[in-house]
Write an enzyme that holds these catalytic residues in place. Sequence first.
Site, mmCIF file in Angstrom:
data_model
loop_
_atom_site.group_PDB
_atom_site.id
_atom_site.type_symbol
_atom_site.label_atom_id
_atom_site.label_comp_id
_atom_site.label_asym_id
_atom_site.label_seq_id
_atom_site.Cartn_x
_atom_site.Cartn_y
_atom_site.Cartn_z
ATOM 1 N N LYS A 88 10.718 -24.795 -51.403
ATOM 2 C CA LYS A 88 10.313 -24.362 -50.051
ATOM 3 C C LYS A 88 9.039 -25.100 -49.619
ATOM 4 C CE LYS A 88 12.526 -19.839 -50.363
ATOM 5 N NZ LYS A 88 12.975 -19.817 -51.765
ATOM 6 N N GLY A 232 22.253 -15.705 -57.529
ATOM 7 C CA GLY A 232 21.413 -15.769 -58.724
ATOM 8 C C GLY A 232 21.706 -14.620 -59.659
HETATM 9 P P1 XMP Z 1 19.428 -13.684 -55.968
HETATM 10 O O1 XMP Z 1 19.168 -13.235 -57.358
HETATM 11 O O2 XMP Z 1 18.881 -12.779 -54.926
HETATM 12 O O3 XMP Z 1 18.602 -15.077 -55.892
HETATM 13 O O4 XMP Z 1 20.879 -14.045 -55.733
HETATM 14 C C1 XMP Z 1 18.545 -15.881 -54.734
HETATM 15 C C2 XMP Z 1 17.811 -17.122 -55.039
HETATM 16 O O5 XMP Z 1 17.668 -17.845 -53.837
HETATM 17 C C3 XMP Z 1 16.304 -17.765 -53.423
HETATM 18 N N1 XMP Z 1 16.362 -17.297 -52.055
HETATM 19 C C4 XMP Z 1 16.192 -18.056 -51.031
HETATM 20 N N2 XMP Z 1 15.958 -19.354 -50.982
HETATM 21 N N3 XMP Z 1 15.937 -19.137 -48.626
HETATM 22 C C5 XMP Z 1 15.829 -19.889 -49.770
HETATM 23 O O6 XMP Z 1 15.613 -21.097 -49.660
HETATM 24 C C6 XMP Z 1 16.173 -17.822 -48.633
HETATM 25 O O7 XMP Z 1 16.281 -17.171 -47.609
HETATM 26 C C7 XMP Z 1 16.296 -17.276 -49.906
HETATM 27 N N4 XMP Z 1 16.563 -16.049 -50.280
HETATM 28 C C8 XMP Z 1 16.588 -16.096 -51.632
HETATM 29 C C9 XMP Z 1 15.592 -16.829 -54.302
HETATM 30 O O8 XMP Z 1 14.228 -17.185 -54.491
HETATM 31 C C10 XMP Z 1 16.400 -16.946 -55.567
HETATM 32 O O9 XMP Z 1 16.045 -18.127 -56.273
#
Ligand code: XMP
Length: 253
Positions: A88, A232
């Site tokens: 990010k 994740g």
């Molecule tokens: P989970 O365990 O919630 O993990 O399935 C999700 C993964 O993605 C990241 N994440 C995001 N990354 N924009 C992003 O670029 C988002 O809106 C976002 N939401 C979740 C989170 O940090 C984890 O690695």
Amino acid sequence: MSFKTGIEKTAKDRDSRIVLALDFPFQNPKNRKNLLAKAQDVLEAVQPYLCAVKINHHLVLPLGTFDGVQKIIRKIHDEGLLAIMDCKANDIGATNQIMAEYYYAAGFDALVANPFVGWEEGLKPIFDTARKLQRGVILLAYMSHKGADEGYGQTVYDPKTGVKTPQYISFAKKALKWDADGVVVGATHPEKITDVHEVLMERVPIYAPGIGAQGGTAEAALKAGARYLIAGREIALAEDQVEAAKKLRDSTR
Ligand code: XMP
């Protein structure tokens, strides 16, 4: 081949649009070797159901980019998958550029960047570096967490034109203008995926994180126009990770 074309081809060849977020809970840093072994084991077990793997601070901080994480990137590539760094990027351009150079040097095929920082002396150096090295840049458009509306959901006013636009729509338009390889819109906000898809159509693919643990569903995200699903904890922390990955992949076919 651009990242956008590369992941499209990989997803087609492997019949999967699942991006695994290879994330694990905090562990005593003394157990870093176990963490690396765990990440490699999970990756090896679920790789048949993926098109790419996304790495975050969960692994970069304890393992280091050029030690443990680079081993994982090699494994990701050996399995025929692509590697995305979810850093990010959100700093001044000079710093963003160094960050991108290190992540691309480690072997990442794409990284996630935050358009709030703007173009000149913001994200332009990342895009310039990515284009030189034929790597990808994926922009945030609307994040998956509850507080996302406080930033991505604001209405922005352009004093030059007098036009008011939702922040995330302005970011989707920037993704087109900057020729980004993808945008991230949370699966937890399918209506925002629909809005962003109306702007991008098939020109820039939408990545939807937030499947499972955060409450988003694959079905709603895909129906709204997402192309790739990021999961994740739903997979990495499942009792049976292979079953969880297969189930999610099968639900998207
Ligand atoms: P989970 O365990 O919630 O993990 O399935 C999700 C993964 O993605 C990241 N994440 C995001 N990354 N924009 C992003 O670029 C988002 O809106 C976002 N939401 C979740 C989170 O940090 C984890 O690695």
